[in-house]
Design a protein around this motif. Sequence first.
Motif, PDB file in Angstrom:
ATOM      1  N   ARG A   8      64.355  51.143  -0.037  1.00 48.06           N
ATOM      2  CA  ARG A   8      63.525  52.267   0.426  1.00 48.06           C
ATOM      3  C   ARG A   8      63.691  53.485  -0.472  1.00 48.06           C
ATOM      4  NH1 ARG A   8      63.094  52.740   6.957  1.00 48.06           N
ATOM      5  NH2 ARG A   8      62.793  50.538   7.449  1.00 48.06           N
ATOM      6  N   LEU A   9      64.925  53.753  -0.888  1.00 48.80           N
ATOM      7  CA  LEU A   9      65.162  54.905  -1.751  1.00 48.80           C
ATOM      8  C   LEU A   9      64.460  54.733  -3.092  1.00 48.80           C
ATOM      9  CD1 LEU A   9      66.706  57.605  -2.165  1.00 48.80           C
ATOM     10  CD2 LEU A   9      68.549  56.241  -3.176  1.00 48.80           C
ATOM     11  N   VAL A  64      69.973  63.405  -4.504  1.00 54.98           N
ATOM     12  CA  VAL A  64      69.483  63.081  -5.852  1.00 54.98           C
ATOM     13  C   VAL A  64      68.965  64.336  -6.549  1.00 54.98           C
ATOM     14  CG1 VAL A  64      67.544  61.963  -7.041  1.00 54.98           C
ATOM     15  CG2 VAL A  64      69.015  60.627  -5.524  1.00 54.98           C
ATOM     16  N   ARG A  65      68.471  65.285  -5.802  1.00 53.24           N
ATOM     17  CA  ARG A  65      67.926  66.512  -6.399  1.00 53.24           C
ATOM     18  C   ARG A  65      69.006  67.357  -7.070  1.00 53.24           C
ATOM     19  NH1 ARG A  65      64.339  68.225  -1.091  1.00 53.24           N
ATOM     20  NH2 ARG A  65      62.944  66.410  -1.089  1.00 53.24           N
ATOM     21  N   VAL A 124      68.692  57.103   3.844  1.00 48.07           N
ATOM     22  CA  VAL A 124      67.702  57.254   2.767  1.00 48.07           C
ATOM     23  C   VAL A 124      67.358  58.727   2.583  1.00 48.07           C
ATOM     24  CG1 VAL A 124      65.389  56.629   1.972  1.00 48.07           C
ATOM     25  CG2 VAL A 124      66.776  54.952   3.209  1.00 48.07           C
ATOM     26  N   ASP A 125      67.169  59.445   3.693  1.00 51.09           N
ATOM     27  CA  ASP A 125      66.864  60.875   3.614  1.00 51.09           C
ATOM     28  C   ASP A 125      67.993  61.638   2.916  1.00 51.09           C
ATOM     29  OD1 ASP A 125      64.481  60.510   4.963  1.00 51.09           O
ATOM     30  OD2 ASP A 125      65.295  61.066   6.933  1.00 51.09           O
ATOM     31  N   VAL A 158      69.145  52.704  -9.078  1.00 54.50           N
ATOM     32  CA  VAL A 158      69.651  52.519  -7.724  1.00 54.50           C
ATOM     33  C   VAL A 158      70.258  51.116  -7.690  1.00 54.50           C
ATOM     34  CG1 VAL A 158      69.110  52.424  -5.268  1.00 54.50           C
ATOM     35  CG2 VAL A 158      67.885  54.033  -6.757  1.00 54.50           C
ATOM     36  N   GLU A 162      68.095  60.909  -0.833  1.00 52.96           N
ATOM     37  CA  GLU A 162      66.968  61.554  -1.507  1.00 52.96           C
ATOM     38  C   GLU A 162      67.259  63.036  -1.726  1.00 52.96           C
ATOM     39  OE1 GLU A 162      62.102  61.920  -1.111  1.00 52.96           O
ATOM     40  OE2 GLU A 162      63.313  61.549   0.677  1.00 52.96           O
ATOM     41  N   THR A 220      67.049  55.099   8.020  1.00 48.38           N
ATOM     42  CA  THR A 220      66.284  56.295   7.648  1.00 48.38           C
ATOM     43  C   THR A 220      67.158  57.508   7.325  1.00 48.38           C
ATOM     44  OG1 THR A 220      64.377  55.538   8.919  1.00 48.38           O
ATOM     45  CG2 THR A 220      64.457  57.882   8.364  1.00 48.38           C
ATOM     46  N   ARG A 266      60.806  55.424  -2.715  1.00 50.32           N
ATOM     47  CA  ARG A 266      60.512  56.856  -2.581  1.00 50.32           C
ATOM     48  C   ARG A 266      60.596  57.584  -3.909  1.00 50.32           C
ATOM     49  NH1 ARG A 266      63.412  59.654   2.644  1.00 50.32           N
ATOM     50  NH2 ARG A 266      62.764  58.171   4.255  1.00 50.32           N
ATOM     51  N   LEU A 267      61.582  57.215  -4.721  1.00 55.45           N
ATOM     52  CA  LEU A 267      61.850  57.944  -5.960  1.00 55.45           C
ATOM     53  C   LEU A 267      61.127  57.356  -7.170  1.00 55.45           C
ATOM     54  CD1 LEU A 267      65.735  58.402  -5.605  1.00 55.45           C
ATOM     55  CD2 LEU A 267      63.942  60.048  -5.003  1.00 55.45           C
TER      56      LEU A 267
END
Length: 320
Positions: free
Chosen positions: A103-104, A82-83, A75-76, A146, A79, A72, A107-108
Amino acid sequence: MPDVLVLVDHDGERVHKSTYELLAAARRLGDPAAVVVGSPGTAARLKDSLARHGATRVYSAESTEAEEFLVTPAVDALELAVREASAAVLVSATTDGKEVAGRLAARLDAGLLIDAVDLDSSGEVTQIVFGGSCTVRSQVTHGLPVIAVRPGSVEPEEHPVEAAERELALPPVDPAASARITARRAALAGDRPELTEASVVVSGGRGVGGADGFKVVEELADALGGAVGASRAAVDAGYYPHQYQVGQTGKSVSPQLYVALGISGAIQHLAGMQTSKTIVAVNKDPEAPILALADYGVVGDLFAVAPRLAEEVTTRRAES
């Protein structure tokens, strides 16, 4: 040029070789940027080695929780990174890395490519698929790519740069939705290199005959300065611990030299080692499938061949 994010594999003090491979691959797509997830102070310890291998930016995602939970926090962190205008995300195709990538991507709403063994500047990726039975070329057509790259597939290169630093504030982890690490145990590899990072791997299969038979495998691995692996059949029979299993349900390796002792070559095993640069197989059965894949095959008794090979290697090293 946008960043190509690389998730850093590390032990808190040292960057794993697989990360240097990812940084080399990332340079084909853009500016490599390393994302370090760990306890406070980790990024500062790793920054110089990351910059030496081409990381133009080091994202520091640190918290006291980062090493308490599986997957987790990574992944956080990715994320959040990525911004910052990213072109792609690269992770190692380990058990944890594949889960992070999946997971990533979810989410994206991003494109996901697993078990890549090569990639080019256009973002086209070579993958090993269907349990190692096929090689395909793929490209993400929707969202951010990814990509999980198999360790050992890309040669690491030193490419010294000045690395800028950027801090990422990790959100609190929801314990109810995340797996917590309750204990850690040191690997039993001793002084041998980690399996997925070794340039030489010597693996034993059912033909080794038992746990005691693995002494021959270990002696040859030590003579070559390599790691020890095992087939699923050997692991299931209790000959060697599961953490050393090579194959579709174990670890994928791609060393410079792979030596298979007493391994028949089931497709599940080949899926985890067939991208090795040079493959040497020793097997009593001349029809063993692994002999068809091997660069050098010996039809014979591994208990006669392996000790002589270890002795010869040791002698030549002493003479050089």
